[in-house]
Design a protein around this motif. Sequence first.
Motif, mmCIF file in Angstrom:
data_model
loop_
_atom_site.group_PDB
_atom_site.id
_atom_site.type_symbol
_atom_site.label_atom_id
_atom_site.label_comp_id
_atom_site.label_asym_id
_atom_site.label_seq_id
_atom_site.Cartn_x
_atom_site.Cartn_y
_atom_site.Cartn_z
ATOM 1 N N ARG A 188 39.908 -5.820 12.710
ATOM 2 C CA ARG A 188 40.649 -5.171 13.490
ATOM 3 C C ARG A 188 41.895 -5.284 13.759
ATOM 4 N N TYR A 189 42.104 -6.625 14.378
ATOM 5 C CA TYR A 189 43.260 -7.699 14.378
ATOM 6 C C TYR A 189 44.103 -7.975 13.179
ATOM 7 N N ILE A 190 43.601 -8.191 11.880
ATOM 8 C CA ILE A 190 44.696 -8.161 10.846
ATOM 9 C C ILE A 190 44.378 -6.895 10.371
ATOM 10 N N ARG A 191 44.055 -5.750 10.743
ATOM 11 C CA ARG A 191 44.935 -4.222 10.482
ATOM 12 C C ARG A 191 46.054 -4.472 10.544
ATOM 13 N N LEU A 192 45.656 -4.270 12.441
ATOM 14 C CA LEU A 192 46.691 -4.600 13.291
ATOM 15 C C LEU A 192 48.284 -5.439 12.904
ATOM 16 N N ILE A 193 47.642 -6.774 12.640
ATOM 17 C CA ILE A 193 48.585 -6.942 11.945
ATOM 18 C C ILE A 193 49.606 -7.084 10.767
ATOM 19 N N HIS A 194 48.726 -6.266 9.660
ATOM 20 C CA HIS A 194 49.084 -6.496 8.831
ATOM 21 C C HIS A 194 49.890 -4.867 8.976
ATOM 22 N N LEU A 195 49.514 -4.005 9.678
ATOM 23 C CA LEU A 195 50.203 -2.704 9.960
ATOM 24 C C LEU A 195 51.459 -3.083 10.671
ATOM 25 N N LEU A 196 51.758 -4.404 12.219
ATOM 26 C CA LEU A 196 53.116 -4.488 12.449
ATOM 27 C C LEU A 196 53.864 -4.596 11.288
ATOM 28 N N LEU A 197 54.158 -5.601 10.829
ATOM 29 C CA LEU A 197 54.208 -6.602 9.261
ATOM 30 C C LEU A 197 55.510 -5.715 8.436
ATOM 31 N N GLY A 198 54.570 -4.369 8.273
ATOM 32 C CA GLY A 198 54.266 -3.180 7.376
ATOM 33 C C GLY A 198 55.800 -2.678 7.684
ATOM 34 N N LEU A 199 55.965 -2.317 9.421
ATOM 35 C CA LEU A 199 56.344 -1.450 9.604
ATOM 36 C C LEU A 199 57.799 -2.367 10.433
ATOM 37 N N THR A 200 57.479 -3.439 10.535
ATOM 38 C CA THR A 200 58.754 -4.423 10.538
ATOM 39 C C THR A 200 59.359 -4.685 9.463
ATOM 40 N N THR A 201 58.240 -4.755 7.563
ATOM 41 C CA THR A 201 59.577 -4.787 6.944
ATOM 42 C C THR A 201 60.106 -3.857 6.112
ATOM 43 N N ALA A 202 59.309 -2.707 6.541
ATOM 44 C CA ALA A 202 60.436 -1.194 6.166
ATOM 45 C C ALA A 202 61.810 -0.988 7.332
ATOM 46 N N PHE A 203 61.495 -1.280 8.396
ATOM 47 C CA PHE A 203 62.149 -1.327 9.042
ATOM 48 C C PHE A 203 63.664 -2.159 8.554
ATOM 49 N N LEU A 204 63.379 -3.555 7.950
ATOM 50 C CA LEU A 204 64.163 -4.211 7.861
ATOM 51 C C LEU A 204 65.296 -4.263 6.256
ATOM 52 N N GLY A 205 63.955 -3.299 6.039
ATOM 53 C CA GLY A 205 64.421 -3.129 4.649
ATOM 54 C C GLY A 205 65.745 -1.594 4.584
ATOM 55 N N ILE A 206 65.793 -1.165 5.751
ATOM 56 C CA ILE A 206 66.073 0.312 6.157
ATOM 57 C C ILE A 206 67.759 -0.691 6.707
ATOM 58 N N LEU A 207 67.977 -1.590 7.332
ATOM 59 C CA LEU A 207 68.481 -1.889 8.020
ATOM 60 C C LEU A 207 69.507 -3.155 6.764
ATOM 61 N N THR A 208 68.899 -3.640 6.329
ATOM 62 C CA THR A 208 69.296 -4.472 5.039
ATOM 63 C C THR A 208 70.399 -2.676 3.887
ATOM 64 N N TYR A 209 69.672 -2.384 3.631
ATOM 65 C CA TYR A 209 70.566 -1.107 2.741
ATOM 66 C C TYR A 209 71.635 -0.782 3.587
ATOM 67 N N LEU A 210 71.131 -0.094 4.693
ATOM 68 C CA LEU A 210 72.945 0.544 6.251
ATOM 69 C C LEU A 210 73.318 -0.456 5.664
ATOM 70 N N ALA A 211 73.615 -1.741 6.231
ATOM 71 C CA ALA A 211 74.352 -3.002 6.374
ATOM 72 C C ALA A 211 75.313 -3.068 4.802
ATOM 73 N N THR A 212 74.848 -2.335 3.493
ATOM 74 C CA THR A 212 75.682 -2.794 2.228
ATOM 75 C C THR A 212 76.184 -1.371 2.302
ATOM 76 N N LEU A 213 76.237 -0.324 3.365
ATOM 77 C CA LEU A 213 77.277 0.453 2.978
ATOM 78 C C LEU A 213 78.665 0.812 3.368
#
Length: 68
Positions: free
Chosen positions: A43-68
């Motif tokens: 249960r805890y590993i799933r929560l960590i996995h979810l939070l890391l995935g959401l953070t990665t997606a957010f940082l990926g969007i920020l990276t894309y927006l920083a290059t515009l």
Amino acid sequence: MSFLIVLDHHSLGYISLWYGAATLITGISLLLIHKTPFLGKIRYIRLIHLLLGLTTAFLGILTYLATL
């Protein structure tokens, strides 16, 4: 008191790569642990996995927006 953090797209991409690698590692560990008796901790590993995935997606969007 205010703080200003300035990151360029290279820094954001580098951080996003590390978070993505951590997401992959937790996902692989979920697949491996699922069949073992450590089901109380999954249960805890799933929560960590979810939070890391959401953070990665957010940082990926920020990276894309920083290059515009």
